[in-house]
Scaffold this active site. Structure first.
Site, mmCIF file in Angstrom:
data_model
loop_
_atom_site.group_PDB
_atom_site.id
_atom_site.type_symbol
_atom_site.label_atom_id
_atom_site.label_comp_id
_atom_site.label_asym_id
_atom_site.label_seq_id
_atom_site.Cartn_x
_atom_site.Cartn_y
_atom_site.Cartn_z
ATOM 1 N N LYS A 105 0.856 -1.180 0.000
ATOM 2 C CA LYS A 105 0.000 0.000 0.000
ATOM 3 C C LYS A 105 0.896 1.237 0.000
ATOM 4 O O LYS A 105 1.828 1.340 0.806
ATOM 5 C CB LYS A 105 -0.888 -0.022 1.252
ATOM 6 C CG LYS A 105 -1.943 1.058 1.311
ATOM 7 C CD LYS A 105 -2.793 0.856 2.572
ATOM 8 C CE LYS A 105 -3.848 1.931 2.696
ATOM 9 N NZ LYS A 105 -4.640 1.765 3.949
ATOM 10 N N HIS A 107 -0.155 4.426 0.426
ATOM 11 C CA HIS A 107 -0.739 5.569 1.119
ATOM 12 C C HIS A 107 -1.138 5.133 2.530
ATOM 13 O O HIS A 107 -1.037 3.950 2.867
ATOM 14 C CB HIS A 107 -1.955 6.110 0.359
ATOM 15 C CG HIS A 107 -3.049 5.093 0.194
ATOM 16 N ND1 HIS A 107 -3.011 4.104 -0.758
ATOM 17 C CD2 HIS A 107 -4.202 4.906 0.886
ATOM 18 C CE1 HIS A 107 -4.088 3.355 -0.666
ATOM 19 N NE2 HIS A 107 -4.827 3.815 0.341
#
Length: 222
Positions: A105, A107
């Protein structure tokens, strides 16, 4: 490591009743025609998952294996890690758990690991070990986080020769994890337990499958 024979028999019966353990003719990843199939994805409601978690927790506590947290490799291991952590807490053994994403991921908190910080002695949980690939990947992630893999727990040990490139090996995937990767493996039940259940006659409708399962083990078992 071995499981209590009584618990193993109870688990096999539960897996059959839940439709997770089925008999017939199924093609495995190794291209073999297996007379049985174990699909942990069919522990697909709250009652079944809760009972499965009880079996894992009972088996782990009885094994005496020391661990500080649980790690569930994506995807099936995620649900298993959460459910077993809840059951262990209910039994008075509260431990954190974590799991990985298939894709990092970029973010928010970022990274591939989700859940509690991965540290200390980490127990890997999965449904089965087919080739050891998932275990190797889990070990790499755990060690990269600075923690120590201490063992693996699975629902069923097929006790079957591993296959690479269509060639049968003289060891099983579980034996590979134990001998080559140095981790103890704690199964709830094994193929030996499955055969014992079939031979016990406790489910007369399944008696016809004894010979086929036994023949499969004679050919591919370790």
């Amino acid at each position: 490591m071995t499981t209590s024979p009584a618990v193993a028999q109870e688990f096999v019966a539960f897996a059959v009743e839940a439709g997770v353990l089925r008999f017939g003719e199924f093609k495995t990843k190794a291209g073999r025609l297996s007379p049985y199939f174990f699909n942990a994805g069919l522990f697909d409601d709250g009652a079944k998952l809760g009972r499965l978690a009880q079996f894992y927790a009972q088996t782990l506590i009885a094994s005496g294996l020391q661990f500080d947290m649980i790690f569930g490799p994506a995807y099936k291991g995620i649900t298993l890690a959460a459910a077993v952590a809840m059951e262990l807490a209910r039994m008075g053994r509260n431990v954190p758990y974590a799991y990985n994403r298939k894709e990092a991921k970029d973010h928010g908190e970022g990274g591939t690991l989700v859940g509690a910080p991965v540290k200390g002695r980490v127990l890997i949980i999965d449904d089965v070990i087919s080739a050891g690939t998932s275990v190797r990947e889990s070990i790499a992630m755990i060690q990269a986080a600075g923690a120590t893999p201490c063992g693996v727990t699975i629902a069923l040990d097929r006790q079957e020769k591993a296959a690479e490139g269509g060639v049968d090996k003289p060891w099983s995937a579980v034996q590979y994890v134990t001998r080559e990767l140095g981790l103890p493996v704690v199964p709830i039940a094994t193929l030996t337990d499955l055969l014992q259940y079939l031979r016990s006659g406790s489910n007369s409708a399944l008696g016809e499958h004894v010979e086929r399962v036994d023949a499969y083990r004679q050919r591919y078992g370790i």
